[in-house]
Design a protein around this motif. Sequence first.
Motif, PDB file in Angstrom:
ATOM      1  N   ARG A 523       0.818  -1.207   0.000  1.00  0.00           N
ATOM      2  CA  ARG A 523       0.000   0.000   0.000  1.00  0.00           C
ATOM      3  C   ARG A 523       0.853   1.258   0.000  1.00  0.00           C
ATOM      4  NH1 ARG A 523      -3.296  -2.906   3.748  1.00  0.00           N
ATOM      5  NH2 ARG A 523      -2.377  -1.731   5.479  1.00  0.00           N
ATOM      6  N   LYS A 524       1.939   1.233   0.754  1.00  0.00           N
ATOM      7  CA  LYS A 524       2.822   2.401   0.793  1.00  0.00           C
ATOM      8  C   LYS A 524       3.523   2.596  -0.550  1.00  0.00           C
ATOM      9  CE  LYS A 524       3.888   2.731   5.725  1.00  0.00           C
ATOM     10  NZ  LYS A 524       3.668   4.192   5.830  1.00  0.00           N
ATOM     11  N   GLU A 527       1.081   3.957  -2.974  1.00  0.00           N
ATOM     12  CA  GLU A 527       0.850   5.380  -2.709  1.00  0.00           C
ATOM     13  C   GLU A 527       1.988   6.226  -3.284  1.00  0.00           C
ATOM     14  OE1 GLU A 527       0.519   8.436   1.112  1.00  0.00           O
ATOM     15  OE2 GLU A 527       0.418   6.269   1.419  1.00  0.00           O
ATOM     16  N   ARG A 531       1.649   9.062  -6.277  1.00  0.00           N
ATOM     17  CA  ARG A 531       2.141  10.431  -6.100  1.00  0.00           C
ATOM     18  C   ARG A 531       3.174  10.782  -7.160  1.00  0.00           C
ATOM     19  NH1 ARG A 531       4.272  10.351  -0.171  1.00  0.00           N
ATOM     20  NH2 ARG A 531       5.318  12.236  -0.953  1.00  0.00           N
TER      21      ARG A 531
END
Length: 677
Positions: A523-524, A527, A531
């Motif tokens: 998930r990180k 993300e 971005r």
Amino acid sequence: MNLPLPRQRFPSLFPDDEPVVQGRSLLPAAREPGAYVPRFGDTDFWDFNGVLKRPANVNAADWKVNFTLELEDPYWNLLAREMLMFTFNSRHPVVLKRGVVLDDSASARSLNHIASRLRSTARWAKENGLPPHPGEWSVEDLRQRVKDLPAEGLSPQTIKNHVTTLKNLAAAGPDLSLPWPEGDPWPGQSARQVADLAPGGGSVATPAVPPKTWFPLIRAAWAYIHDFAPDVLRADGRLRGLRTTARASVVDLDERLERWLADPQNEIPVCAKSLDGQASVVRWSLLMLLLGYEGDCSSAFLSGRSPARNRRRTLVLDAVAEGRITTHALSGELVQVTRSDGIAGPWHPGIDAHALFELKTALRDAAFTLVVGLSMMRDSEVHEILRDPVVEHYSTPAVSSTKIKGTTVSSHPERVFAPVRANHTDGTVVGVHMLKAFVAFVHANRAWTGLDEIPAAYIRPHMFRRTMAMLTDQFPGSEIATGIQLKHIATRALANATTLGYAASDKDWARYLKDSLDNVKFRKIKELYERHTAGEEIGFGPGAERVKDAFDQITATVKARSGDARTADTLLRTTRIHIRFGMLNNCTADHTNPVGAVCLENAIIPEGHVGPLDERCRPDRCANSMIGPEHLPVYDSHQRKQLEIVNNPSIPACRRDLAERELDITRNVISMAREAQ
């Protein structure tokens, strides 16, 4: 009164009127003139209740030393009292003058344990034909005593405690007025070595709660507190209000009953069990409360020769026959749940006065389960939580308690976890019993609540402390926070070893933690990718550039395949992107081949370790370092703090030199980010 014994070598060092409690804070009542305080000459018992503050999780019986059974013998009685005085008053002038140093904790509860060990030792001697008094024993007899302990089913830890008591008796032997075998039975060996206990070294013997039990148990506790508690508290408030306004006189009962029945919104309270097809059973006492009278007046509806009573009863039963009944007269409509059979309905068949008591007890047990399960607090600390315990600590909600090594359902004026109903007990509830009772209550009501079954397992409050420490350790930078919460930093210099022992992995949790960490990491990374594709800055430094290159390649591949977000997710999962997210930076080193890792230069790598050494990380120098925008505020704050230290003339030179080195590292990191920007 102590009378001289035939085998007494010299008078006892403590006079009969010597207070047992010295150098400790007494409770206010014990400071009053003439108040009871245990004295050395008390040969029957030493009661510390009302004298010393008793921890909330300790029963009154454990706060009292009884010199019973084998300790009623004058020899053993005096020997035990002298030993307990030495143990409990290590800074007594007589003890200091004699140079007696004992290896044992000193609390009223530990004195009870020591007395129990002496009692069992005297019993063992009698059963094995030894002389009745230990002055005629040898150190070999004491060694045999310890050798026989495993046959009694005692654990190594309990055996260690017995050895400690015997070694302490040997240390205090010359100053005991009665003879004791001379010399340490195990010279040069610690009690742990004698009991064959593995060396401490930071390892913790406490097991973690099995995940198959932990997950459904915590979910059930949360369900009762978050979902079911409002219904219970609403019913409790309604019952309290009815009892407060109830009248004892039933003079106008007939008129009030007719007016009450005339309102179609009013329904007759019946037993929940009567909804299964059987005839409805009216709760007459609750009906009287709803009418405004005390529940004890329900005899006004009894059938018999009284025409008035028969008429009232007929009116009520006619309403029941019309279907004007309810099992939720106190609570109103309950929260709806989906049960195991897929049918939706209320979570409880009907809350009446009896069920309300059981539910309030279950709420207390659920709150205890949740607090002990998620807070890493000791059992004693949880019991010391007082009313209104939620405070703000560093802008974060926290629960305050007291280390002595809410709810609205407790009847205790101060403590949250106490008996729900006032009774003759001392107000103590046992954490183990609350856990067991909550599990049993959940199982008994699963058909209505729809909660998952909680597999049977051995669970104790301290096991949740170990489990939560292990789970918390999975987050970056958590070691210090875990040590603080476990109270290790404040108690010993080598706190980290114990903290790491609590946080050590457990084989039953390995699969859950690996899957959880993999999901969080993905998930990180996802993300960061989103971005980056949106044109935002995701990081600075050599490691960040490699991650950006990998993201660019994934974006190009998605375009070449005319793919969508699902294609990007698949590529993110299959592409080897090495990132370890941290509080001060992210490490992009490949654990299987950490090329360029500065932390490994001139380092002694522990046996079996794979990958970088986090504690030697140099974010400003390493080619694998990735400084994210979220890290810059930390470095900015650290830079200002180090500047304050450097510019403070009262700071020692060595401390200033360390601050300057820290300042150089911080400036290098900030400069790296500025150059990239």
